[in-house]
Design a protein around this motif. Structure first.
Motif, PDB file in Angstrom:
ATOM      1  N   VAL A  10      96.366 108.028  -6.528  1.00 25.09           N
ATOM      2  CA  VAL A  10      95.858 109.398  -6.421  1.00 25.09           C
ATOM      3  C   VAL A  10      96.603 110.161  -5.333  1.00 25.09           C
ATOM      4  CG1 VAL A  10      93.809 110.747  -5.779  1.00 25.09           C
ATOM      5  CG2 VAL A  10      93.561 108.725  -7.225  1.00 25.09           C
ATOM      6  N   ASP A  11      96.850 111.448  -5.582  1.00 25.15           N
ATOM      7  CA  ASP A  11      97.407 112.325  -4.559  1.00 25.15           C
ATOM      8  C   ASP A  11      96.253 112.750  -3.641  1.00 25.15           C
ATOM      9  OD1 ASP A  11      98.416 114.328  -2.996  1.00 25.15           O
ATOM     10  OD2 ASP A  11      99.301 115.487  -4.636  1.00 25.15           O
ATOM     11  N   PRO A  12      96.292 112.347  -2.373  1.00 24.83           N
ATOM     12  CA  PRO A  12      95.149 112.638  -1.493  1.00 24.83           C
ATOM     13  C   PRO A  12      94.898 114.125  -1.275  1.00 24.83           C
ATOM     14  CG  PRO A  12      97.002 111.778  -0.223  1.00 24.83           C
ATOM     15  CD  PRO A  12      97.354 111.615  -1.674  1.00 24.83           C
ATOM     16  N   ARG A  13      95.893 114.956  -1.534  1.00 29.09           N
ATOM     17  CA  ARG A  13      95.675 116.396  -1.347  1.00 29.09           C
ATOM     18  C   ARG A  13      95.077 117.046  -2.586  1.00 29.09           C
ATOM     19  NH1 ARG A  13      97.312 118.815   3.180  1.00 29.09           N
ATOM     20  NH2 ARG A  13      97.310 120.828   2.165  1.00 29.09           N
ATOM     21  N   GLN A  14      94.990 116.285  -3.658  1.00 29.78           N
ATOM     22  CA  GLN A  14      94.450 116.844  -4.888  1.00 29.78           C
ATOM     23  C   GLN A  14      93.023 116.381  -5.184  1.00 29.78           C
ATOM     24  OE1 GLN A  14      95.932 119.195  -6.691  1.00 29.78           O
ATOM     25  NE2 GLN A  14      97.634 119.185  -5.244  1.00 29.78           N
ATOM     26  N   ASP A  15      92.685 115.201  -4.714  1.00 30.37           N
ATOM     27  CA  ASP A  15      91.380 114.635  -5.065  1.00 30.37           C
ATOM     28  C   ASP A  15      90.684 114.120  -3.809  1.00 30.37           C
ATOM     29  OD1 ASP A  15      89.200 113.403  -6.101  1.00 30.37           O
ATOM     30  OD2 ASP A  15      90.290 112.022  -7.411  1.00 30.37           O
ATOM     31  N   THR A  16      89.698 114.880  -3.347  1.00 34.67           N
ATOM     32  CA  THR A  16      89.028 114.504  -2.087  1.00 34.67           C
ATOM     33  C   THR A  16      88.170 113.243  -2.243  1.00 34.67           C
ATOM     34  OG1 THR A  16      87.233 116.034  -2.613  1.00 34.67           O
ATOM     35  CG2 THR A  16      88.960 116.832  -1.135  1.00 34.67           C
ATOM     36  N   GLU A  17      87.888 112.845  -3.465  1.00 38.47           N
ATOM     37  CA  GLU A  17      87.097 111.619  -3.667  1.00 38.47           C
ATOM     38  C   GLU A  17      87.812 110.385  -3.127  1.00 38.47           C
ATOM     39  OE1 GLU A  17      83.857 110.875  -4.972  1.00 38.47           O
ATOM     40  OE2 GLU A  17      83.806 112.937  -4.284  1.00 38.47           O
ATOM     41  N   ILE A  18      89.151 110.504  -2.977  1.00 41.20           N
ATOM     42  CA  ILE A  18      89.916 109.365  -2.448  1.00 41.20           C
ATOM     43  C   ILE A  18      89.483 109.044  -1.025  1.00 41.20           C
ATOM     44  CG2 ILE A  18      91.858 110.666  -1.473  1.00 41.20           C
ATOM     45  CD1 ILE A  18      92.113 107.366  -3.397  1.00 41.20           C
ATOM     46  N   TYR A  19      88.875 110.021  -0.357  1.00 44.77           N
ATOM     47  CA  TYR A  19      88.452 109.782   1.029  1.00 44.77           C
ATOM     48  C   TYR A  19      87.247 108.856   1.137  1.00 44.77           C
ATOM     49  CZ  TYR A  19      91.859 113.265   2.442  1.00 44.77           C
ATOM     50  OH  TYR A  19      93.037 113.944   2.655  1.00 44.77           O
ATOM     51  N   ARG A  20      86.721 108.447   0.003  1.00 47.07           N
ATOM     52  CA  ARG A  20      85.722 107.364   0.036  1.00 47.07           C
ATOM     53  C   ARG A  20      86.431 106.036   0.274  1.00 47.07           C
ATOM     54  NH1 ARG A  20      80.787 109.001  -1.922  1.00 47.07           N
ATOM     55  NH2 ARG A  20      80.790 110.884  -3.189  1.00 47.07           N
ATOM     56  N   LYS A  21      87.732 106.010   0.004  1.00 46.76           N
ATOM     57  CA  LYS A  21      88.471 104.743   0.040  1.00 46.76           C
ATOM     58  C   LYS A  21      89.518 104.659   1.143  1.00 46.76           C
ATOM     59  CE  LYS A  21      87.842 104.226  -4.929  1.00 46.76           C
ATOM     60  NZ  LYS A  21      88.481 104.351  -6.228  1.00 46.76           N
ATOM     61  N   ILE A  22      89.798 105.763   1.815  1.00 48.86           N
ATOM     62  CA  ILE A  22      90.786 105.683   2.900  1.00 48.86           C
ATOM     63  C   ILE A  22      90.203 106.267   4.187  1.00 48.86           C
ATOM     64  CG2 ILE A  22      92.704 105.862   1.283  1.00 48.86           C
ATOM     65  CD1 ILE A  22      93.254 108.633   2.323  1.00 48.86           C
ATOM     66  N   SER A  23      90.649 105.702   5.286  1.00 48.30           N
ATOM     67  CA  SER A  23      90.233 106.207   6.601  1.00 48.30           C
ATOM     68  C   SER A  23      91.444 106.203   7.527  1.00 48.30           C
ATOM     69  CB  SER A  23      89.149 105.321   7.213  1.00 48.30           C
ATOM     70  OG  SER A  23      87.910 105.570   6.602  1.00 48.30           O
ATOM     71  N   LEU A  24      91.387 107.099   8.496  1.00 44.73           N
ATOM     72  CA  LEU A  24      92.463 107.195   9.482  1.00 44.73           C
ATOM     73  C   LEU A  24      91.871 107.124  10.884  1.00 44.73           C
ATOM     74  CD1 LEU A  24      95.460 108.161  10.367  1.00 44.73           C
ATOM     75  CD2 LEU A  24      94.473 110.447  10.348  1.00 44.73           C
ATOM     76  N   VAL A  25      92.522 106.366  11.748  1.00 44.72           N
ATOM     77  CA  VAL A  25      92.216 106.426  13.175  1.00 44.72           C
ATOM     78  C   VAL A  25      93.357 107.197  13.811  1.00 44.72           C
ATOM     79  CG1 VAL A  25      91.940 105.108  15.310  1.00 44.72           C
ATOM     80  CG2 VAL A  25      90.939 104.266  13.196  1.00 44.72           C
ATOM     81  N   PRO A  26      93.110 108.466  14.192  1.00 45.92           N
ATOM     82  CA  PRO A  26      94.199 109.270  14.728  1.00 45.92           C
ATOM     83  C   PRO A  26      94.636 108.790  16.106  1.00 45.92           C
ATOM     84  CG  PRO A  26      92.234 110.619  14.306  1.00 45.92           C
ATOM     85  CD  PRO A  26      91.844 109.187  14.172  1.00 45.92           C
ATOM     86  N   GLU A  27      95.875 109.131  16.451  1.00 50.26           N
ATOM     87  CA  GLU A  27      96.418 108.703  17.738  1.00 50.26           C
ATOM     88  C   GLU A  27      95.801 109.480  18.898  1.00 50.26           C
ATOM     89  OE1 GLU A  27     100.490 109.710  18.281  1.00 50.26           O
ATOM     90  OE2 GLU A  27     100.755 108.414  20.001  1.00 50.26           O
ATOM     91  N   ASP A  28      95.484 110.768  18.633  1.00 55.65           N
ATOM     92  CA  ASP A  28      95.028 111.643  19.715  1.00 55.65           C
ATOM     93  C   ASP A  28      93.818 111.061  20.437  1.00 55.65           C
ATOM     94  OD1 ASP A  28      96.875 113.390  18.671  1.00 55.65           O
ATOM     95  OD2 ASP A  28      95.412 114.282  17.325  1.00 55.65           O
ATOM     96  N   GLU A  29      93.747 111.390  21.711  1.00 60.09           N
ATOM     97  CA  GLU A  29      92.582 110.999  22.503  1.00 60.09           C
ATOM     98  C   GLU A  29      91.347 111.791  22.067  1.00 60.09           C
ATOM     99  OE1 GLU A  29      92.335 108.706  25.035  1.00 60.09           O
ATOM    100  OE2 GLU A  29      94.291 108.092  24.310  1.00 60.09           O
TER     101      GLU A  29
END
Lengths: 305, 242
Positions: free
Chosen positions: A65-84
């Motif tokens: 899935v293209d993550p910018r096209q289908d927000t449902e993908i965010y049930r399956k991916i997570s990000l830990v950003p670098e920023d404090e």
């Protein structure tokens, strides 16, 4: 095992600055280390994979899935950003519960508690994040990322600020997630850190792919690189004469009391140098490798392709 | 609605709320100060003039509050925590604008209550102040609809928004009739004017070519909200989030 993240011909630029250049690579379940010096494009690559930034060229597919096209993908991916950056006024528990509610998790309170225990923050969960140490913030961010039980976990320098015990705990956690079939992508500019957490390494320099393979392959590539070493001595001419005939020494140059040595095997030279000094009764006051920085090693990898 | 609640709580920080409540209370305070000297019967005109003129204080308060809705998240680097969630972008835009509206309305109602208390204090007819709630409500909705997307899209959104309020709404709309139709403040005043027969002459002048009337004003506001939502949805889908 098929790739869960597929990056094809990806470029991302900001005005005239190219952050990622024509990158094609796949990431499969397990832990993969994304290695590169600061400014290599690791964070940009993770942000584009996460859908936070759009590709200037090429495409990204996560689980097809293209993550910018289908927000449902965010049930399956997570990000830990670098920023404090984090919500300073929320408590650790509120932060993780917010993540659970936004992810539309059933029983967000219970789930938040479970992941807080997993990252070892249960005891401090009711304190404001603003009072957390860097390591605790990192763990809170990891907890928020894990709350949706993601199949793909993107971790941008997740060990920054963590003390050795916390690092060991987080590394164990990431390995367990990888072993459980999750795709875990861990970025770092510290080779030793990546080596501990992952078997497969993707090295980036200047937005380009420098090397892909297991840690041993990357290490071998780095070992082959000619290194320069500066040695301060009380008798530079005799030391130079003794070294020039040694195995692995490619060149020797004198600079006052300092001998500049170029060698194909810095490790071997480091082992033999004391013996050479003793054999010729030469005093050595300083030994300094001058191009050991990760950036120089990566540049070598890029130039050597 | 978890996102709307979160955004609302984030922008309604205590210090900010107190400061902006004070700002939106300026018309009421001015009326209180001026009302003591006002002749009986002049107070309707005085009140509407003050609301129409000094009421821009609320516009600025709403600007500060509503541009912060998503701008705070972007500037502080916390946007990924809300952006990377399974929330359709239209829904995300709607919740963002809604939280901005709610925050602006709280500040607006605070300003309006000051005006009501001021009316009571100077012995003016309370019915003067009651319809003016419509100005604050309408302006709160309208400003949120344009300033929440502006805050997301433009780094110096506060400056740009201030430019819109001062240059477009206050200056250009007076000389370019077409622009007046897009002035949130004038649209809000037109709704008030449609509800209040004794709308002051000076305030009517401020409406310019904008026709007084509740239905027309509400319809224009609805249009502004639809456009605001469309722009924010597009921005969330198409623009870099960081």
């Amino acid at each position: 095992m098929s790739d869960t993240i597929v990056v094809t011909d990806l470029s991302k630029w900001f005005g005239l600055k190219v952050a990622v250049s024509e990158l094609t690579i796949g990431f499969r379940p397990g832990v993969t280390g994304l290695l590169g010096p600061n400014g290599a494009g690791k964070t940009t690559l993770l942000r584009v994979i996460a859908g936070l930034q759009r590709p200037s060229q090429g495409q990204v597919r996560i689980l097809g899935v293209d993550p910018r096209q289908d927000t449902e993908i965010y049930r399956k991916i997570s990000l830990v950003p670098e920023d404090e950056s984090i919500y300073e006024r929320l408590t650790g528990r509120q932060f993780v519960e917010l993540a659970a509610r936004l992810a539309k998790i059933d029983h967000p309170v219970d789930r938040a508690q479970a992941v807080l225990v997993t990252v070892g923050l249960a005891d401090a969960a009711d304190r404001a994040l603003g009072g957390f140490s860097n390591g605790m913030r990192q763990r809170a961010k990891v907890a928020a990322a894990l709350v949706s039980d993601p199949e793909v976990l993107l971790l941008d320098e997740p060990l920054n600020g963590a003390d050795p015990v916390q690092r060991a705990q987080l590394i164990t956690l990431f390995k367990e997630l990888g072993a459980a079939g999750r795709t875990v992508l861990v970025s770092s500019h510290v080779l030793a850190e990546v080596e501990r957490v992952s078997d497969r390494v993707v090295a980036m320099v200047d937005g380009r792919l420098a090397a892909v393979g297991d840690v041993a392959t990357i290490r071998a590539a780095m070992t082959d690189k000619p290194r320069r070493i500066y040695v301060d001595t009380n008798d530079p001419r005799r030391l130079a004469a003794a070294l020039i005939t040694s195995t692995g020494v490619l060149g020797v140059q004198l600079d006052g009391a300092t001998v500049h040595i170029e060698t194909s095997d810095a490790g071997d030279l480091a082992r033999r140098l004391p013996a050479i000094a003793v054999e010729h009764s030469i005093g050595v006051t300083r030994v300094e490798p001058v191009d050991e920085s990760l950036e120089s090693v990566f540049r070598y990898l890029v130039e050597g392709r | 609605m978890a996102l709307a609640v979160h955004l609302y709580r984030r922008i309604m920080r205590r210090g900010r709320v107190i400061g902006l409540l004070a700002l939106s209370s300026v018309p009421g305070i001015v009326f209180w100060l001026a009302g003591f000297d006002g002749e009986e019967g002049e107070q309707i005109g005085l009140y509407t003039n003050i609301i129409a003129g000094v009421g821009y204080a609320f516009a600025i308060a709403a600007l500060i509050l509503t541009t912060a809705t998503l701008r705070d998240e972007r500037d502080s680097g916390t946007l990924p925590y809300i952006y990377m969630r399974p929330i359709p972008r239209l829904n995300m835009a709607a919740q963002s604008v809604l939280s901005g509206m709610a925050a602006a309305l709280v500040i607006g109602v605070g300003g309006w209550l000051t005006a009501v208390v001021a009316s009571l204090a100077v012995g003016a007819d309370i019915s003067l102040a009651l319809p003016s709630l419509a100005v604050y409500l309408a302006a709160g909705v309208g400003y949120a609809a344009i300033f929440v997307p502006l805050g997301y899209l433009v780094p110096r959104s506060l400056l740009v928004g201030l430019g819109y309020i001062i240059v477009v709404e206050t200056i250009l709309a007076n000389v370019v009739p077409g622009l007046a139709q897009f002035s949130i403040w004038r649209i809000s005043l037109s709704i008030y004017a449609g509800m209040e027969d004794g709308f002051g002459v000076e305030a009517e002048n401020m409406l310019g070519p904008v026709t007084a009337g509740v239905g027309g004003g509400v319809a224009k506001l609805a249009g502004v909200v639809v456009v605001g939502l469309a722009v924010l949805t597009w921005a969330l889908k198409k623009r870099d989030a960081l």
